[in-house]
Write a protein that holds these residues in place. Structure first.
Motif, short mmCIF file in Angstrom:
data_model
loop_
_atom_site.label_atom_id
_atom_site.label_comp_id
_atom_site.label_asym_id
_atom_site.label_seq_id
_atom_site.Cartn_x
_atom_site.Cartn_y
_atom_site.Cartn_z
N ARG A 32 0.80 -1.53 -0.06
CA ARG A 32 0.15 0.19 -0.09
C ARG A 32 1.06 1.37 -0.28
O ARG A 32 0.30 2.38 0.97
CB ARG A 32 -1.25 -0.65 0.85
N ASP A 83 -6.56 -3.01 -7.45
CA ASP A 83 -6.89 -3.12 -6.33
C ASP A 83 -7.44 -5.33 -6.89
O ASP A 83 -7.33 -5.45 -7.57
CB ASP A 83 -8.08 -3.37 -5.55
N SER A 214 -5.25 -12.67 1.70
CA SER A 214 -4.69 -11.49 3.14
C SER A 214 -6.00 -12.28 4.48
O SER A 214 -5.55 -12.26 5.13
CB SER A 214 -5.27 -9.84 2.48
N HIS A 338 2.93 -6.31 6.99
CA HIS A 338 0.82 -5.59 6.17
C HIS A 338 0.90 -3.76 6.01
O HIS A 338 2.13 -4.01 5.88
CB HIS A 338 -0.51 -6.50 6.92
O1 CP3 Z 1 0.32 -1.77 -2.60
C1 CP3 Z 1 -0.07 -0.91 -3.27
O2 CP3 Z 1 0.90 0.36 -2.75
C2 CP3 Z 1 -0.75 -1.15 -4.67
C3 CP3 Z 1 -1.89 -0.86 -4.37
C4 CP3 Z 1 -2.97 -2.14 -3.12
C5 CP3 Z 1 -4.33 -1.32 -3.48
N1 CP3 Z 1 -4.58 -2.11 -2.44
C6 CP3 Z 1 -5.10 -0.33 -3.31
C7 CP3 Z 1 -5.66 0.44 -1.94
C8 CP3 Z 1 -2.78 -3.67 -2.87
C9 CP3 Z 1 -2.04 -4.25 -3.23
C10 CP3 Z 1 -3.89 -3.40 -2.28
C11 CP3 Z 1 -4.76 -5.13 -2.26
C12 CP3 Z 1 -5.86 -5.68 -1.67
N2 CP3 Z 1 -7.12 -4.93 -2.03
C13 CP3 Z 1 -5.72 -6.41 -0.77
C14 CP3 Z 1 -4.86 -6.94 -0.39
C15 CP3 Z 1 -3.97 -6.42 0.80
C16 CP3 Z 1 -4.15 -6.17 2.07
O3 CP3 Z 1 -3.90 -4.51 2.33
O4 CP3 Z 1 -4.66 -6.61 2.99
C17 CP3 Z 1 -6.83 -6.75 0.16
C18 CP3 Z 1 -7.60 -6.92 0.81
C19 CP3 Z 1 -7.75 -5.79 -0.70
C20 CP3 Z 1 -9.21 -4.85 -0.84
C21 CP3 Z 1 -9.66 -3.55 -0.17
N3 CP3 Z 1 -9.54 -2.34 -0.55
C22 CP3 Z 1 -9.50 -3.16 1.48
C23 CP3 Z 1 -10.07 -3.48 2.62
C24 CP3 Z 1 -9.97 -1.90 0.78
C25 CP3 Z 1 -10.14 -0.50 2.24
C26 CP3 Z 1 -8.85 -0.68 3.30
C27 CP3 Z 1 -9.15 0.83 3.92
O5 CP3 Z 1 -7.88 0.27 5.33
O6 CP3 Z 1 -9.84 0.89 4.92
C28 CP3 Z 1 -9.41 -1.23 -0.17
C29 CP3 Z 1 -9.34 0.29 -0.58
C30 CP3 Z 1 -7.83 0.50 -1.21
N4 CP3 Z 1 -7.08 -0.20 -1.75
C31 CP3 Z 1 -6.63 2.02 -0.72
C32 CP3 Z 1 -6.16 2.30 -1.62
C33 CP3 Z 1 -5.41 3.03 -1.94
C34 CP3 Z 1 -7.75 2.66 -0.25
C35 CP3 Z 1 -8.86 3.55 -0.40
C36 CP3 Z 1 -8.53 4.89 -0.79
O7 CP3 Z 1 -8.59 5.89 -1.28
O8 CP3 Z 1 -10.35 5.52 -0.50
#
Ligand code: CP3
Length: 363
Positions: A32, A83, A214, A338
């Motif tokens: 992230r 994502d 995850s 993480h």
């Molecule tokens: O790592 C990176 O910088 C690449 C981008 C990336 C994102 N999501 C951007 C993101 C990657 C590799 C992911 C993977 C992802 N997405 C996972 C696996 C990794 C992990 O964290 O376990 C999962 C489970 C997701 C599903 C997901 N997407 C969730 C649960 C959320 C909300 C998270 C929260 O904290 O509320 C997202 C949103 C998300 N994906 C954001 C980003 C930058 C934030 C969204 C926003 O800008 O509002």
């Protein structure tokens, strides 16, 4: 345009570490790293929805490059901004980010599986990710390698059934116990798409691939073996076989199965095994083939502890990974255990990178 029509790579530390070579210091990136803790990311988000950014190669490229620009010389990999939930979307499911992921119509019973697209054409449904990878490889100008990724079938199935994040995964785990054969069939269908998607990412320029399981830690070791491991293996062998057929050189694969036994994850055919912060690398190394590279594993909350705590904990982490490898920095990619969280001060992350450079250096 093919996988090797890009500017030559100037920093291959990540790829050498994944191969298990002895390295001058540990390569470092964070999960992230292109995200909400960066003011420049929040600025772009003011005008654009999350999935709109994912689907617009210019925006996805810009955001992927933000941490590379800010931490130039300190960071050793870019990860494409996207994502894991783009695969459920490719199956025809609606996914919103409000602000967490939400599926208005999750899968309720196995009969709902019939509503998913029968054959997913990744070039058609996920071509925007391939375009973003190509554009990012050009704009990176070889500064650091570019990582592609996807969600693991079990983690994706859990989101498709829960309809969003869940603390207990009660609905999706109920499927495993009540409908084991239907669950395995769904997991296998998702894995088929993961293979096509990852192969397409390599053809578009990804130089290392990470699979995010995850939700692995919500399964007992037996259920992880029964439901997730076969599809993680299907992905590693499927991707390798297809790349060999295409004549594309070997690309390192990383498995991050958060909360699951690293010893089990290491038997899924990946080059690198990601560790969360609950694992001690010295204990893990004893249970693994010495050739699997490790990735991780600082507790992301350490980044809220101030400079002294960050330095102390990074120093401890570096000593532990060196000791796991017989006293040298080898077979280790430094990362958090993480993803980085939204409240971190970007200057504290910079200090984390600086400390990794200092304390992981081989004499
Ligand atoms: O790592 C990176 O910088 C690449 C981008 C990336 C994102 N999501 C951007 C993101 C990657 C590799 C992911 C993977 C992802 N997405 C996972 C696996 C990794 C992990 O964290 O376990 C999962 C489970 C997701 C599903 C997901 N997407 C969730 C649960 C959320 C909300 C998270 C929260 O904290 O509320 C997202 C949103 C998300 N994906 C954001 C980003 C930058 C934030 C969204 C926003 O800008 O509002």
């Amino acid at each position: 345009m093919s996988y090797d029509d890009f500017p030559p790579l100037k920093n291959d530390l990540l790829l050498r570490a994944a191969r298990g070579d002895q390295i001058e210091r540990a390569p470092v990136w964070v999960m992230r790293q292109a995200g909400r803790y960066l003011p420049e990311f929040r600025k772009v988000r003011e005008d654009h929805e999350f999935f709109e950014i994912c689907r617009t190669p210019e925006l996805a490229t810009e955001i992927t490059l933000q941490p590379i620009r800010r931490y130039a010389g300190l960071i050793d990999a870019a990860i494409i901004f996207s994502d894991i939930l783009v695969i459920p979307q490719a199956f025809g499911m609606e996914v919103l980010m409000t602000p967490g992921p939400t599926f208005p119509n999750p899968l309720e019973t196995p009969t709902d599986v019939a509503k998913l697209s029968g054959k997913v054409d990744v070039d058609k449904e996920l071509g925007y990710v391939f375009e973003a990878l190509k554009m990012t490889r050009q704009k990176l100008e070889g500064q650091v390698p570019l990582i592609g990724f996807c969600g693991a079938p079990w983690t994706l199935m859990a989101y498709m059934i829960e309809g969003g994040s869940s603390k207990t995964l009660q609905k999706s785990k109920t499927w495993l116990f009540k409908y084991p054969e239907e669950s395995k069939a769904l997991l296998k269908r998702i894995a088929d798409v993961c293979v096509d998607f990852l192969v397409g990412q390599v053809k578009a320029g990804a130089q290392l691939l990470q699979v995010f399981d995850s939700n692995a830690g919500d399964l007992s070791p037996h259920d992880f073996e029964t439901f997730s491991v076969p599809t993680l293996r299907q992905i590693s062998t499927g991707v390798r076989d297809r790349l060999t057929e295409l004549g594309v050189p070997r690309v390192p694969l990383t498995i991050f199965a958060k909360g699951a036994s690293p010893a089990i994850a290491a038997r899924c055919g990946y080059d690198t095994v990601g560790l969360d912060w609950t694992e001690d690398p010295r204990d893990v190394a004893k249970t693994l083939d010495m050739d699997a590279c490790l990735q991780g594993n600082l507790d992301p909350v350490v980044l809220y502890g101030g400079r002294d705590a960050i330095e102390r904990e990074v120093k401890r982490m570096c000593a532990a990974f060196r000791s796991a490898r017989g006293g040298v920095t080898r077979g280790w990619i430094a990362n958090l255990g993480h993803g980085i969280t939204p409240g971190v001060d970007p200057e504290d992350l910079k200090w984390f990178f600086e400390c990794v450079h200092k304390y992981s250096a081989n004499a």
